[in-house]
Design a protein around this motif. Structure first.
Motif, short mmCIF file in Angstrom:
data_model
loop_
_atom_site.label_atom_id
_atom_site.label_comp_id
_atom_site.label_asym_id
_atom_site.label_seq_id
_atom_site.Cartn_x
_atom_site.Cartn_y
_atom_site.Cartn_z
N ALA A 73 0.55 -1.09 0.36
CA ALA A 73 -0.12 0.34 -0.21
C ALA A 73 1.17 1.34 -0.02
N GLN A 74 0.27 2.17 -0.84
CA GLN A 74 0.68 4.09 -0.61
C GLN A 74 1.15 4.59 0.35
N VAL A 75 2.22 4.72 1.01
CA VAL A 75 2.40 5.09 2.39
C VAL A 75 2.92 6.41 1.93
N TRP A 76 3.22 7.96 2.56
CA TRP A 76 3.83 9.38 2.11
C TRP A 76 4.55 8.95 3.55
N VAL A 77 5.31 8.94 3.97
CA VAL A 77 6.62 9.26 5.18
C VAL A 77 6.94 10.52 5.09
N GLN A 115 6.11 2.29 -1.10
CA GLN A 115 5.30 1.45 -1.17
C GLN A 115 5.62 0.15 0.14
N VAL A 116 5.07 0.25 1.21
CA VAL A 116 5.18 -0.71 2.13
C VAL A 116 3.43 -1.76 2.48
N VAL A 137 8.52 -5.14 3.81
CA VAL A 137 9.04 -4.22 2.54
C VAL A 137 8.71 -3.13 2.89
N ILE A 138 9.98 -1.71 2.11
CA ILE A 138 9.33 -0.58 2.01
C ILE A 138 10.16 -0.24 0.56
N ALA A 194 10.00 3.16 9.65
CA ALA A 194 9.22 1.64 10.05
C ALA A 194 9.99 1.16 11.45
N LYS A 195 10.72 1.55 11.55
CA LYS A 195 10.41 0.93 13.51
C LYS A 195 10.03 2.00 14.13
N SER A 196 8.93 2.77 14.39
CA SER A 196 7.80 3.34 15.47
C SER A 196 6.91 2.75 14.62
N THR A 197 6.51 2.09 13.52
CA THR A 197 5.31 1.80 12.92
C THR A 197 4.67 0.36 12.77
#
Length: 405
Positions: free
Chosen positions: A106-110, A122-123, A170-171, A207-210
């Motif tokens: 899924a697309q995520v905006w970081v 893409q996560v 995967v990111i 990634a670590k926090s999510t």
């Protein structure tokens, strides 16, 4: 009436010629891909303790490397060219070569800066499996190269392989000026890997926090100039070692300044020049954030003025104040690094791992820098075949104590 009939027949003739041309081009590219993939010994590779004695390539080796590169990246070009010559709405080649991520992605905006800049990612997250023999989770951040994005076929295939076969989170990142990030922030150009390294650390922190405990060991994997951005992350000292377990680069230009000079002078080998020109025009027409087809003028007129203060600050910490490449800050490397190169790479030549090896010895980082030299593969054309070696490297590094440097 006669004139109208002639016009109709002329239009039909042009349309038929366009379709036939696309089909012929498709078959030629597929044939070259098969020739370059199946006629080369892609398994033959070694971790070289010294690269100094490597002999220069003959012209047919350079040609083979270019064919492997074209074979790896051509599918996207076929879809674009066929769309230019015919209607995208009805062209079957468009559907045939449309690459989309599978459902778990899924697309995520970081967010990566305080002024609102966000990177499109893409996560895909894997849930940790129970049981006594469960493996430790891993998160792999994949970074595409210059003129590429997360939607390129080779990157989609790599991300799917990491998710399904490695069973890892995967990111996939669209860097500044690339892909969806470039479309949403068209006035923020690529910073020649200077700031991309810090951006990737923000993605790792996300990634670590999510993902929490299910993030596991976070590893960076960069392809081509995306690999140089990964190296830029790796030389951030303790900021990197607190988040990242290991880094790997595939066909990454280590001496970025030399590459920019060669690109501006048109001195890449002759087999790669036409393909590079087509790829640059393709990305320009797709509007992925590049503001000029002339990359040299783009760097001098857009990138350097935009990032003048950031460049000045980075150059102060470099071994060579005239160099932008993160390789010149290798003294701050504190995480294991695997650099994979092919002898027949038409872009990142054999001089790249040689430069990296010399800098590693100069700063006593030999124990952290591992160079894998492949005989064939072109510019990241052998990425599927060496993915197993990268996975083993990441797995081994995941079990090492953090900050062991």
């Amino acid at each position: 009436m006669v004139l109208m009939t002639k016009d109709v027949f002329a239009s039909l003739r042009r349309a038929v010629c366009a379709v036939v041309g696309v089909v012929v081009l498709q078959n030629v590219l597929v044939y070259m891909a098969m020739l370059s993939f199946f006629c080369e010994d892609r398994v033959k590779a070694e971790v070289s303790p010294s690269l100094q004695s490597s002999s220069p390539l003959l012209w047919w080796d350079e040609l083979r490397g270019t064919l492997a590169t074209i074979g790896a990246w051509a599918a996207d070009g076929i879809a674009y060219l066929s769309g230019c010559l015919t209607s995208e709405a009805t062209n079957p080649l468009i559907e045939m070569f449309r690459y989309e991520y599978p459902t778990p992605f899924a697309q995520v905006w970081v967010p990566v800066t305080n002024n609102g800049l966000e990177l499109s990612c893409q996560v895909a997250k894997r849930h940790q499996e129970g049981g006594a023999n469960k493996e430790k989770n891993m998160t792999v951040v994949i970074v595409p190269g210059m003129f590429n994005s997360s939607s390129f076929s080779l990157i989609v295939s790599l991300a799917s392989l990491v998710y399904y076969q490695w069973r890892a989170n995967v990111i996939v990142v669209d860097l500044r000026g690339h892909g969806e990030t470039g479309r949403r922030f068209p006035n923020v150009p690529f910073s020649l890997t200077v700031l991309e390294g810090l951006d990737l650390l923000k993605v790792a922190d996300f990634a670590k926090s999510t993902f929490g405990d299910e993030a596991g060991s976070i590893c960076l994997l960069g392809v081509s100039l995306g690999g140089t951005s990964v190296l830029s992350s790796a030389v951030q000292g303790k900021d990197c070692s607190a988040l990242i377990a290991a880094c790997a680069t595939v066909s990454a230009p280590m001496d970025l300044d030399s590459l920019l000079v060669r690109m501006s002078q048109g001195s890449l080998n002759i087999w790669f020049m036409f393909y590079s020109w087509v790829l640059i025009c393709y990305c320009h027409c797709r509007n992925i954030g590049w503001h000029s087809r002339n990359f040299h003028s783009f760097v001098n007129q857009v990138v350097k003025p935009y990032y003048a203060k950031e460049f000045e600050q980075v150059l102060k910490t470099s071994d060579d104040p005239s160099k932008l490449s993160p390789m010149w800050r290798l003294k701050d490397l504190q995480v294991p690094l695997l650099a994979v190169h092919s002898r027949d790479d038409p872009v990142a030549t054999l001089e790249e791992p040689q430069h990296l090896q010399r800098q590693a010895k100069l700063h006593n980082k030999d124990h952290l820098v591992h160079i894998k030299l492949c005989e064939t593969g072109g510019h990241a054309g052998n990425l599927p075949s060496i993915s197993g070696d990268i996975h083993r490297f990441f797995t081994a590094c995941s079990h090492l104590p953090r900050n062991c440097c």
